[in-house]
Scaffold this motif. Structure first.
Motif, short mmCIF file in Angstrom:
data_model
loop_
_atom_site.label_atom_id
_atom_site.label_comp_id
_atom_site.label_asym_id
_atom_site.label_seq_id
_atom_site.Cartn_x
_atom_site.Cartn_y
_atom_site.Cartn_z
N MET A 194 47.88 73.81 89.41
CA MET A 194 47.37 72.62 88.73
C MET A 194 45.89 72.52 89.05
SD MET A 194 50.25 71.91 87.48
CE MET A 194 49.52 70.72 86.35
N SER A 195 45.06 72.48 88.01
CA SER A 195 43.62 72.54 88.25
C SER A 195 42.83 72.03 87.05
CB SER A 195 43.23 74.01 88.51
OG SER A 195 41.88 74.25 88.22
N PRO A 196 41.78 71.24 87.28
CA PRO A 196 40.99 70.77 86.14
C PRO A 196 40.26 71.92 85.43
CG PRO A 196 40.04 70.00 88.22
CD PRO A 196 41.32 70.69 88.55
N ARG A 197 40.27 73.12 86.04
CA ARG A 197 39.63 74.27 85.37
C ARG A 197 40.56 74.91 84.35
NH1 ARG A 197 37.56 78.12 90.15
NH2 ARG A 197 39.79 78.57 90.03
N GLY A 198 41.85 74.52 84.40
CA GLY A 198 42.83 75.18 83.54
C GLY A 198 42.78 74.73 82.10
N CYS A 229 50.01 72.89 94.22
CA CYS A 229 49.19 71.68 94.13
C CYS A 229 48.00 71.82 95.06
CB CYS A 229 50.00 70.46 94.54
SG CYS A 229 51.51 70.27 93.57
N GLY A 230 46.82 71.74 94.54
CA GLY A 230 45.63 71.83 95.39
C GLY A 230 45.28 70.48 95.97
N HIS A 231 44.38 70.52 96.94
CA HIS A 231 43.84 69.29 97.52
C HIS A 231 42.39 69.56 97.85
CE1 HIS A 231 46.20 65.71 98.53
NE2 HIS A 231 47.17 66.46 98.04
N TYR A 232 41.67 68.52 98.27
CA TYR A 232 40.25 68.65 98.62
C TYR A 232 39.49 69.26 97.44
CZ TYR A 232 43.10 68.58 102.82
OH TYR A 232 44.08 68.30 103.72
N GLU A 233 38.76 70.35 97.67
CA GLU A 233 38.01 70.99 96.57
C GLU A 233 38.85 72.02 95.83
OE1 GLU A 233 35.21 70.18 95.17
OE2 GLU A 233 35.21 68.50 96.57
N GLY A 234 40.05 72.26 96.30
CA GLY A 234 40.89 73.26 95.65
C GLY A 234 41.32 74.32 96.65
N ILE A 286 46.54 75.27 85.02
CA ILE A 286 46.84 74.28 83.98
C ILE A 286 46.27 72.92 84.41
CG2 ILE A 286 48.67 73.03 82.76
CD1 ILE A 286 50.41 75.48 82.92
N SER A 287 45.58 72.30 83.46
CA SER A 287 45.00 70.98 83.69
C SER A 287 45.82 69.95 82.93
CB SER A 287 43.56 70.97 83.16
OG SER A 287 43.06 69.65 83.07
N ILE A 288 45.83 68.70 83.40
CA ILE A 288 46.51 67.67 82.61
C ILE A 288 45.50 66.83 81.82
CG2 ILE A 288 48.58 67.55 84.06
CD1 ILE A 288 47.42 64.78 85.02
N GLY A 289 44.23 67.14 81.91
CA GLY A 289 43.24 66.40 81.13
C GLY A 289 41.87 66.52 81.76
N ASP A 290 40.87 66.13 81.00
CA ASP A 290 39.49 66.28 81.47
C ASP A 290 39.06 65.14 82.38
OD1 ASP A 290 39.14 68.68 80.24
OD2 ASP A 290 38.28 67.84 78.40
N TYR A 291 39.68 65.10 83.54
CA TYR A 291 39.32 64.16 84.59
C TYR A 291 39.82 64.79 85.88
CZ TYR A 291 43.99 63.09 82.98
OH TYR A 291 45.28 63.21 82.52
N VAL A 292 39.35 64.29 87.02
CA VAL A 292 39.71 64.95 88.28
C VAL A 292 40.47 64.00 89.19
CG1 VAL A 292 38.79 66.17 90.28
CG2 VAL A 292 37.70 66.45 88.06
N LEU A 293 41.60 64.47 89.69
CA LEU A 293 42.41 63.68 90.63
C LEU A 293 42.19 64.22 92.04
CD1 LEU A 293 44.31 64.06 87.80
CD2 LEU A 293 45.49 62.29 89.04
N THR A 294 42.74 63.50 93.02
CA THR A 294 42.51 63.93 94.40
C THR A 294 43.45 65.05 94.82
OG1 THR A 294 44.02 62.22 95.18
CG2 THR A 294 41.67 61.68 95.16
N GLY A 295 44.54 65.24 94.10
CA GLY A 295 45.47 66.29 94.48
C GLY A 295 46.30 66.73 93.30
N GLY A 296 46.98 67.86 93.45
CA GLY A 296 47.76 68.41 92.35
C GLY A 296 49.15 67.83 92.19
N GLU A 297 49.57 66.93 93.08
CA GLU A 297 50.96 66.44 93.00
C GLU A 297 51.23 65.65 91.73
OE1 GLU A 297 49.04 66.08 95.63
OE2 GLU A 297 50.06 66.98 97.36
N1 SAH Z 1 36.82 71.13 92.97
C1 SAH Z 1 37.77 71.20 91.91
C2 SAH Z 1 38.56 69.87 91.79
C3 SAH Z 1 39.49 69.65 92.94
S1 SAH Z 1 40.48 68.25 92.73
C4 SAH Z 1 37.04 71.45 90.59
O1 SAH Z 1 35.91 70.99 90.43
O2 SAH Z 1 37.61 72.10 89.69
C5 SAH Z 1 41.75 68.54 93.90
C6 SAH Z 1 43.04 69.10 93.36
O3 SAH Z 1 43.65 68.17 92.48
C7 SAH Z 1 42.91 70.38 92.57
O4 SAH Z 1 42.97 71.49 93.39
C8 SAH Z 1 44.09 70.31 91.61
O5 SAH Z 1 45.27 70.89 92.18
C9 SAH Z 1 44.31 68.81 91.43
N2 SAH Z 1 43.76 68.29 90.16
C10 SAH Z 1 42.73 67.43 90.04
N3 SAH Z 1 42.49 67.12 88.76
C11 SAH Z 1 43.39 67.78 88.02
C12 SAH Z 1 43.67 67.88 86.61
N4 SAH Z 1 42.93 67.22 85.70
N5 SAH Z 1 44.69 68.66 86.22
C13 SAH Z 1 45.42 69.35 87.11
N6 SAH Z 1 45.21 69.30 88.45
C14 SAH Z 1 44.22 68.55 88.91
#
Ligand code: SAH
Length: 233
Positions: free
Chosen positions: A71-75, A96-101, A115-126
């Motif tokens: 799970m990653s916002p880069r996906g 599920c990542g945490h911190y910076e990944g 795989i990302s769930i959308g163009d925003y960033v959460l604190t963890g992959g759960e």
């Molecule tokens: N430094 C990373 C963001 C890390 S956010 C970057 O810039 O790409 C911390 C973790 O939250 C990630 O490792 C991922 O597992 C999860 N996460 C955050 N936003 C997400 C999203 N939009 N979709 C899927 N996973 C996400």
């Protein structure tokens, strides 16, 4: 974090054996006395990165040899096609990542699909993992009460869903649209079709255009409604 998996429809799917979810705590696979899973990134930059060793070890502890999803916002952003594709798999592993990944060597070694769930960033992959699990589980036969309703929903059907009403027929002076209580199934179906079209045209013109592109698949009555909606009547 994964408590919702035990309740409601997903909980019942697990009880029925349609779905099996095993949760692995990566921290259990650390080898130092502080159970550290993260460290500073090489090359600097803020934040912490999850180290390879605890993740490799937890991967090696699994019987599950399914595809690794990270799970990653880069996906690529999760959509209908991806959910359908994943619902065909027998098993998968979701990281599920945490911190910076996570350390890139994990993703490269296991050929992870991001795989990302959308163009925003959460604190963890759960939470993203929960979104993925819920949306995929919903497509598995037997998870929903009425199995043919799964693809009959907003977006999947090509349109957004029409408004829904339930009892009472009149609430605080506001009645339910008359046609819905008419008992005329043909009229009801056309009303729902029209409402869906109007809503989709207004909110999702992209879906609307794609839906009406091939007019030949519609009945005469449906074509008439499409023309009305296009003229904004
Ligand atoms: N430094 C990373 C963001 C890390 S956010 C970057 O810039 O790409 C911390 C973790 O939250 C990630 O490792 C991922 O597992 C999860 N996460 C955050 N936003 C997400 C999203 N939009 N979709 C899927 N996973 C996400």
């Amino acid at each position: 974090m994964f408590a919702p998996l035990k309740t409601s429809m997903l909980g019942r799917a697990c009880e029925k054996g349609i779905l099996e979810i095993n949760i692995t705590d990566i921290r259990d696979y650390t080898q130092d006395k502080h159970n550290r899973t993260d460290d500073y990134p090489f090359g600097g930059g803020g934040g912490m990165v999850m180290m390879p060793d605890p993740v490799f070890r937890s991967m090696e502890s699994l019987d599950n040899k399914g595809k690794l999803i990270y799970m990653s916002p880069r996906g690529k952003v999760l959509d209908e096609d991806k959910i359908k594709e994943l619902s065909q798999l027998d098993e998968m592993i979701i990281l599920c990542g945490h911190y910076e990944g996570v350390d890139q060597r994990i993703l490269d070694n296991y050929d992870a699909e991001e795989i990302s769930i959308g163009d925003y960033v959460l604190t963890g992959g759960e939470l993203p993992a929960m979104v993925l699990i819920d949306s995929v589980a919903r497509l598995l036969p037997g998870v929903l009460g009425n199995s043919d309703s799964a693809l009959n929903e907003s977006v999947y059907s090509g349109l957004l869903e029409h408004p829904q009403y339930t009892q009472p027929r009149e609430y605080r002076g506001i009645p339910v649209p008359e046609v819905l209580t008419s008992g005329n199934h043909k009229l009801i179906a056309l009303w729902k079709f029209e409402q869906s079209l109007r809503l989709t045209k207004e909110r999702r013109p992209d879906l609307f255009e794609a839906f009406i592109e091939d007019r030949s698949r519609f009945s005469k009555a449906e074509k008439k409604i499409i023309d009305q909606v296009l003229k904004n009547d």
